[in-house]
Design a protein around this motif. Structure first.
Motif, mmCIF file in Angstrom:
data_model
loop_
_atom_site.group_PDB
_atom_site.id
_atom_site.type_symbol
_atom_site.label_atom_id
_atom_site.label_comp_id
_atom_site.label_asym_id
_atom_site.label_seq_id
_atom_site.Cartn_x
_atom_site.Cartn_y
_atom_site.Cartn_z
ATOM 1 N N VAL A 61 -25.435 -26.564 -2.629
ATOM 2 C CA VAL A 61 -25.136 -28.054 -2.865
ATOM 3 C C VAL A 61 -25.157 -27.698 -4.185
ATOM 4 O O VAL A 61 -26.655 -27.744 -4.478
ATOM 5 N N ASP A 62 -24.792 -28.894 -5.286
ATOM 6 C CA ASP A 62 -24.858 -29.054 -6.843
ATOM 7 C C ASP A 62 -26.192 -29.690 -6.595
ATOM 8 O O ASP A 62 -26.440 -30.946 -6.447
ATOM 9 N N THR A 63 -28.002 -28.604 -7.050
ATOM 10 C CA THR A 63 -29.002 -29.680 -6.542
ATOM 11 C C THR A 63 -29.432 -29.822 -8.220
ATOM 12 O O THR A 63 -29.248 -29.258 -8.445
ATOM 13 N N VAL A 64 -30.244 -31.579 -8.318
ATOM 14 C CA VAL A 64 -29.908 -31.718 -9.208
ATOM 15 C C VAL A 64 -32.963 -31.692 -9.348
ATOM 16 O O VAL A 64 -31.873 -33.100 -8.319
ATOM 17 N N VAL A 65 -33.596 -31.787 -10.121
ATOM 18 C CA VAL A 65 -34.515 -31.716 -9.923
ATOM 19 C C VAL A 65 -35.198 -32.876 -11.310
ATOM 20 O O VAL A 65 -34.684 -31.237 -11.836
ATOM 21 N N VAL A 66 -35.587 -33.781 -10.752
ATOM 22 C CA VAL A 66 -35.873 -34.247 -12.106
ATOM 23 C C VAL A 66 -38.004 -34.446 -11.793
ATOM 24 O O VAL A 66 -38.379 -34.527 -11.052
ATOM 25 N N ILE A 105 -32.839 -28.748 -13.594
ATOM 26 C CA ILE A 105 -34.267 -29.311 -13.348
ATOM 27 C C ILE A 105 -34.535 -29.572 -14.460
ATOM 28 O O ILE A 105 -34.715 -28.812 -15.628
ATOM 29 N N PHE A 106 -34.762 -30.908 -15.448
ATOM 30 C CA PHE A 106 -34.830 -31.360 -16.124
ATOM 31 C C PHE A 106 -36.405 -32.660 -16.122
ATOM 32 O O PHE A 106 -36.921 -33.010 -15.564
ATOM 33 N N THR A 107 -36.763 -32.875 -17.313
ATOM 34 C CA THR A 107 -37.635 -33.774 -18.145
ATOM 35 C C THR A 107 -37.088 -35.423 -17.580
ATOM 36 O O THR A 107 -36.462 -35.428 -18.294
ATOM 37 N N HIS A 108 -37.897 -36.016 -17.343
ATOM 38 C CA HIS A 108 -37.207 -37.510 -17.791
ATOM 39 C C HIS A 108 -37.256 -37.526 -19.202
ATOM 40 O O HIS A 108 -36.388 -38.775 -19.864
ATOM 41 N N SER A 109 -38.368 -37.870 -19.697
ATOM 42 C CA SER A 109 -38.267 -37.803 -21.465
ATOM 43 C C SER A 109 -37.392 -37.806 -21.950
ATOM 44 O O SER A 109 -37.402 -37.631 -23.471
ATOM 45 N N SER A 110 -36.824 -35.495 -21.499
ATOM 46 C CA SER A 110 -35.387 -34.820 -22.487
ATOM 47 C C SER A 110 -34.141 -36.098 -21.959
ATOM 48 O O SER A 110 -33.381 -35.274 -22.919
ATOM 49 N N VAL A 111 -34.154 -37.206 -21.283
ATOM 50 C CA VAL A 111 -32.944 -37.717 -21.342
ATOM 51 C C VAL A 111 -32.786 -39.181 -21.414
ATOM 52 O O VAL A 111 -32.997 -39.602 -20.358
ATOM 53 N N VAL A 165 -27.310 -39.504 -12.902
ATOM 54 C CA VAL A 165 -25.804 -38.554 -13.233
ATOM 55 C C VAL A 165 -25.369 -37.823 -11.971
ATOM 56 O O VAL A 165 -24.779 -37.145 -11.004
ATOM 57 N N ARG A 166 -24.498 -39.190 -10.955
ATOM 58 C CA ARG A 166 -23.337 -39.786 -10.335
ATOM 59 C C ARG A 166 -24.335 -38.821 -8.461
ATOM 60 O O ARG A 166 -23.457 -38.069 -8.677
ATOM 61 N N GLY A 167 -24.959 -38.770 -8.090
ATOM 62 C CA GLY A 167 -26.163 -38.316 -7.199
ATOM 63 C C GLY A 167 -25.218 -38.739 -6.046
ATOM 64 O O GLY A 167 -25.539 -40.092 -6.118
ATOM 65 N N LEU A 324 -35.794 -25.662 -18.687
ATOM 66 C CA LEU A 324 -35.736 -27.014 -19.195
ATOM 67 C C LEU A 324 -35.126 -27.480 -20.181
ATOM 68 O O LEU A 324 -34.211 -28.637 -20.317
ATOM 69 N N ALA A 325 -34.299 -26.875 -21.086
ATOM 70 C CA ALA A 325 -33.814 -27.139 -22.263
ATOM 71 C C ALA A 325 -32.295 -27.118 -21.193
ATOM 72 O O ALA A 325 -31.327 -27.773 -22.025
ATOM 73 N N ARG A 326 -31.798 -26.172 -20.518
ATOM 74 C CA ARG A 326 -30.746 -25.552 -20.156
ATOM 75 C C ARG A 326 -30.200 -26.935 -18.995
ATOM 76 O O ARG A 326 -29.400 -27.309 -19.067
ATOM 77 N N GLY A 327 -31.495 -27.469 -18.506
ATOM 78 C CA GLY A 327 -31.448 -28.053 -17.289
ATOM 79 C C GLY A 327 -31.465 -30.163 -17.803
ATOM 80 O O GLY A 327 -30.090 -30.463 -17.703
ATOM 81 N N ALA A 328 -32.057 -29.900 -19.069
ATOM 82 C CA ALA A 328 -32.023 -31.138 -20.078
ATOM 83 C C ALA A 328 -30.794 -31.389 -20.824
ATOM 84 O O ALA A 328 -30.089 -32.440 -20.525
ATOM 85 N N ALA A 329 -30.534 -30.095 -20.668
ATOM 86 C CA ALA A 329 -28.435 -30.240 -21.995
ATOM 87 C C ALA A 329 -27.778 -30.721 -20.535
ATOM 88 O O ALA A 329 -26.119 -32.177 -20.618
ATOM 89 N N ARG A 330 -27.615 -29.975 -19.387
ATOM 90 C CA ARG A 330 -26.792 -30.551 -18.221
ATOM 91 C C ARG A 330 -26.965 -32.171 -17.718
ATOM 92 O O ARG A 330 -26.018 -33.053 -17.287
#
Length: 350
Positions: A61-66, A105-111, A165-167, A324-330
């Motif tokens: 499953v494509d999983t995105v965690v903020v 995995i990304f942070t709110h503030s990075s997107v 992210v079209r979840g 976090l950098a990889r996650g923020a980029a995606r």
């Protein structure tokens, strides 16, 4: 997107269970979930949300965690060492089994696009709808503070997280269903006003066990009643020793009548792959001291590989930043694309 199955004929069509997702085609889903980084994660997180995320990841499953760092200020003036807290939570994620090659995995503030989407979404809901949202009411009551504008609009911020992210699937507890319903409302109203852009996400109802804290209340980072994932064996043993029980000698699994004893049985069972009832039958008349010894040994053994992995990861000063950098980029790529579609739909750009 697929037509999602329902757990049974009487269930709501917008709610599914984990088994339904895994039994269908997991690769067609995208999950959005996350945490507010307000403190270290504990065993309640491990046996609940983290275990589910690892299972979803393992099944493709494509999983995105903020990590909702902007949301930390909804009910507090002082965020403390927020970057340090984020780092600790990411280490917990990785040690528990989340793989940045499979989970974003990304942070709110990075997107930034997430928060730009919140503005048109706010125009789709009324103040009255936000004011009666049960999650907002519960958070306000817990904080004991005047209602801030950010807390009032928190459900719309969450809608922006999911829809950016079209979840298509959001894990929630039963008490959070009204919260997610607002995200579905935002998606439907946007589509009605501007043309079809969003798929209203489906709730994946969690069957994760509710783990109480050592004081018998819900395990919480802020109550000081949690067994932290990053703690050592001695701290775990001390926390279990201090856990509340009751005056009855014989151990029995009765969650309603004996919640504190039942919680220790649940912890011991989760850590050792047994059922609480089976464990209660084994300990029986040996009493609370024997139960606590069992729970301590089971937890320490269960957490040992995670804690060893965490210590190894913590020695790399770059690992969290890289994740976090990889996650923020995606996440930014997904959210920027969604924002562009939204702006075209609203005729804000050619």
């Amino acid at each position: 997107m697929p037509v999602l199955p329902t757990p049974d004929a009487s269930a709501r069509p917008d709610v599914v269970a984990l088994d339904d997702v895994l039994g269908a085609d997991p690769g067609t889903y995208r999950v959005l979930t996350g945490d507010r980084p307000t403190g270290p994660l504990h065993v309640g997180h491990l046996f609940g949300t983290l275990a589910t995320r690892v299972t979803l990841q393992r099944h493709g499953v494509d999983t995105v965690v903020v990590l909702a760092d902007y949301q930390v200020i909804t009910d507090r003036d002082d965020t403390g060492d927020l970057p340090g807290t984020v780092r600790e939570v990411v280490l917990d994620y990785l040690a528990a089994g989340l793989d940045p090659d499979a989970t974003t995995i990304f942070t709110h503030s990075s997107v930034p696009a997430v928060h730009q989407l919140m503005l048109p979404f706010l125009s789709l809901v009324s103040v009255a709808e936000l004011d009666r949202n049960p999650t907002v009411k519960a958070e306000q009551a817990a904080s004991g503070r005047a209602l801030s504008g950010l807390l009032l609009t928190y459900p719309v911020h969450q809608a922006a997280d999911v829809l950016s992210v079209r979840g298509t699937l959001v894990p929630v507890g039963r008490d959070q269903l009204p919260h997610l319903e607002l995200t579905r409302t935002v998606a439907r109203r946007f589509n009605h006003r501007y043309g079809h852009v969003f798929t209203a996400p489906t709730a994946m109802l969690s069957d994760a066990p509710l783990v109480l804290g050592t004081d018998g209340a819900k395990m919480s980072k802020s109550r000081g009643n949690a067994i932290e994932l990053r703690a050592d064996a001695d701290a775990t043993a001390a926390a279990v020793r201090a856990a509340r029980t009751d005056a009855e000698r014989t151990i029995s699994y009765e969650p309603v009548r004996r919640p504190e004893v039942a919680n220790l049985l649940l912890l011991g069972a989760l850590a050792s792959g047994r059922t609480p009832q089976d464990l209660a039958d084994e300990i029986g008349g040996a009493g609370a001291a024997a139960l606590k010894r069992y729970v301590t040994d089971a937890l320490v053994a269960h957490l040992a590989p995670l804690r060893a992995r965490r210590a190894e990861l913590a020695r790399d000063p770059d690992v969290v930043g890289d994740v976090l950098a990889r996650g923020a980029a995606r996440a930014a790529e997904l959210a920027d694309a969604t924002l562009a579609v939204v702006r075209r739909a609203m005729r804000q750009t050619s």
